[in-house]
Structures are given as structure tokens and as C-alpha cells.
Design an enzyme around this catalytic site. Structure first.
Site, short mmCIF file in Angstrom:
data_model
loop_
_atom_site.label_atom_id
_atom_site.label_comp_id
_atom_site.label_asym_id
_atom_site.label_seq_id
_atom_site.Cartn_x
_atom_site.Cartn_y
_atom_site.Cartn_z
N TYR A 88 0.51 -1.17 -0.09
CA TYR A 88 -0.07 0.03 0.01
C TYR A 88 0.84 1.42 -0.01
O TYR A 88 1.48 1.97 0.41
CB TYR A 88 -1.00 0.14 1.22
CG TYR A 88 -2.47 1.01 1.67
CD1 TYR A 88 -2.38 2.35 0.49
CD2 TYR A 88 -2.68 1.27 2.14
CE1 TYR A 88 -2.58 3.35 0.86
CE2 TYR A 88 -3.31 2.23 2.46
CZ TYR A 88 -3.35 3.40 1.78
OH TYR A 88 -4.07 4.31 2.32
N LYS A 106 -1.36 -1.38 -4.10
CA LYS A 106 -2.40 0.08 -4.22
C LYS A 106 -1.96 1.48 -4.24
O LYS A 106 -1.10 1.56 -3.12
CB LYS A 106 -3.94 -0.13 -2.59
CG LYS A 106 -4.24 0.98 -2.84
CD LYS A 106 -4.79 0.98 -0.80
CE LYS A 106 -5.86 2.06 -0.78
NZ LYS A 106 -5.34 2.90 -0.74
#
Length: 305
Positions: free
Chosen positions: A144, A174
Site C-alpha cells: 500500500y 495499491k
């Protein structure tokens, strides 16, 4: 839920808010209604829980476990995938949450970079991620990337080079950063089975043009139906329609930014649009003032209805 090993994570993923009671405790009974709302009203069947939008860094490990368990339980048989963010400032806490995610049936885990003691290089960050992933080797693992919040500006393209040798479960990124060159290089380098998900809602169309396999964002909680139309228009080659929807999203978020858009304001807008009782944010994030909430709700409805 379909095991992620059998199905690549694509399309729209809502980064969920953590529901609280008025006195600030986690409010688990709301989650079942929340899942149904996302599916029925927004057409969203993938969720990213306990992330930034979910105020994960303001929650205890016990609270995060309780939320994870309830999200996984209520989504089972209804949603395609539940990705659980397990990043913490403590490596041991992250590993604990990773193991717990396996136990309760999550479809994957994601980890943000630590942001107090920061990794200085791609190698340092990769080593940290490897240690977390090793606690749950059977679960697909996502990095992330959120440099504006973490202050960790390691190029993701550098991070993912050869990462599958260190983290066999690595499944994608992400990418919640604005550097479209780094994002494009990630897409260009990625293995076919990886998902490169774009996380800047207001410029999703640019991410799709660069080859994003999907998108993760907080606004997809209440604009998911609109963004599904945007993605479909893009896939059909109807760029005029895709741009028109993207510009509407930008109009709302530009207006929200002038009102001091943060997790508290965003959570209030979701409450107003959905009718769910999500409660206030947790300090130090402040609750959205009622006058500001009314202005934002009015703007939302003027744009999308």
C-alpha cells in the site's frame, strides 16, 4: 468469497470506513448493513478494510481484529474479495494481524510503510514487507503506497523489481500516489497475475489510461455506481463519457477540499449519502461541523442527482 488465487483482484474496491458508536467505540452491527449497501446501491463487491479511510492507525490491535473478523464474516458469500490492511508501526503487531487475517478468511492482506521510523531505501522497505508477509505466506500480499501520508517516497518500480523472489505471495500494489510515471513503470514491469490498483480517486481515468487493473478508494463507498459507469465507458472506448464522470467527481472533491476534506468530513458525507450510522471519527481527527456537512451533502446531490 472466491479465493484470490483463483481470481485476480480487478475493478472497483471500496476502502471502507470503520463504524463507531456515538461514544467512539467500534460498532460492529452496522457492518452487515454496510456490506449490503455497497453491493445493492453502489455495485461494489470488493473491499479494502482497516486502511487510512478506516482509521487503522487510530485503532488498537484488538479493535482491528474485531473489525476484520466481522467484515470477513458478513462479506462471505456476498462479496468477491476482502483485503485487510495490516500495517502498523510495530512489525510484531503487523505480523499478528496478518496471521489473524488468515484465521478469519480474508482474501488478501496489504501493508503500508511504517511512517515514524521510516525505511530509507527500496531494499529496506522490501525487507520489512517480507517479514510481514512471512507471517501469512498463504495470503496474497499487496503493498500500500501512500507517500503523501507516510513520507516514504521510495519508487514503487524499484521496490517491486524481483520482489516475487523475496515475497512469493506478492500480488500487487495499491498505488495511492500522484506520480503517474512511477505508476506506469509499475504497470509496465508487473507480472500478469499481479494487480496494480490506482488509489487517487480524482484522477482515476489517468490511472486507467496507464493500465490500472482496478481502483481502491474511499469515495467509491458513495460514488461507486458512478465510477463503475466511468470504468465501463473507458473499457468501451467512450472517453467523452468517462471524462464527463471524472470531471463530476473532481468537481465534488475540489469543493470538499475547500471545506477541509479529511477522514472526518469524508465519513460524514458517507453517513449522509448512505444513511448508515457510522459515528464520528476518532481523535485527533475532528467531527465534521454540521453546517459544512450540509453544504457538502447539497453539493453531492446537485452533481449526481
Amino acid at each position: 468469497m472466491v479465493p484470490v488465487a483463483d481470481r485476480k483482484l480487478n475493478g472497483l474496491v471500496a476502502a471502507t470506513f470503520s463504524p463507531f458508536s456515538p461514544d467512539g467505540e467500534i460498532n460492529l452491527p452496522v457492518i452487515e448493513q454496510y456490506v449490503d449497501y455497497l453491493i445493492e446501491k453502489q455495485g461494489v463487491k470488493n473491499i479494502f478494510v482497516n486502511g487510512t479511510t478506516g482509521e487503522s492507525m487510530s485503532l488498537t490491535v484488538a479493535e482491528r481484529k474485531a473489525l476484520t473478523e466481522e467484515w470477513c464474516l458478513k462479506a462471505r458469500g456476498k462479496m468477491d474479495q476482502v483485503i485487510v490492511h495490516v500495517g502498523c508501526m510495530s512489525l510484531k503487531d503487523s505480523q499478528d494481524l496478518a496471521r489473524h487475517s488468515v484465521k478469519v478468511g480474508a482474501n488478501g492482506i496489504a501493508v503500508i510503510s511504517p511512517s515514524f521510523f521510516k525505511p530509507k531505501t527500496a531494499d529496506d522497505l522490501r525487507t520489512y514487507l517480507q517479514e510481514v508477509a512471512s507471517a501469512a505466506p498463504t495470503l496474497p500480499f499487496y503493498y500500500y503506497h501512500l507517500p503523501a501520508v507516510t513520507g516514504v517516497n521510495v519508487q514503487v518500480r524499484d521496490l517491486i523489481e524481483g520482489i516475487e523472489k523475496f515475497i512469493p505471495s506478492f500480488s500487487g500494489v495499491k498505488f495511492s500516489g500522484t506520480d503517474l510515471m512511477d505508476f506506469g513503470q509499475c504497470v509496465s514491469y508487473s507480472l500478469p497475475q499481479w494487480s496494480v490498483l490506482y488509489g487517487i480517486d480524482e484522477q482515476l481515468l489517468a490511472g486507467l489510461a496507464m493500465g490500472a487493473s482496478g481502483a481502491v478508494g474511499s469515495t467509491y463507498n458513495y460514488m461507486g455506481s458512478q465510477v463503475n459507469k466511468l470504468m465501463l465507458a473507458f473499457e468501451d472506448g467512450n472517453l467523452d463519457q468517462a471524462r464527463a464522470i471524472q470531471f463530476k467527481i473532481q468537481e465534488l472533491l475540489s469543493y470538499a477540499t475547500k471545506l477541509g476534506f479529511d477522514v472526518g468530513v469524508n465519513k460524514q458525507l458517507m453517513t449522509d449519502v448512505s444513511g448508515l450510522s457510522l459515528g464520528p471519527p476518532r481523535l485527533p481527527v475532528m467531527q465534521c461541523p454540521s453546517d459544512r456537512a450540509q453544504l457538502l451533502k447539497k453539493k453531492y446531490h446537485s452533481i449526481f442527482h
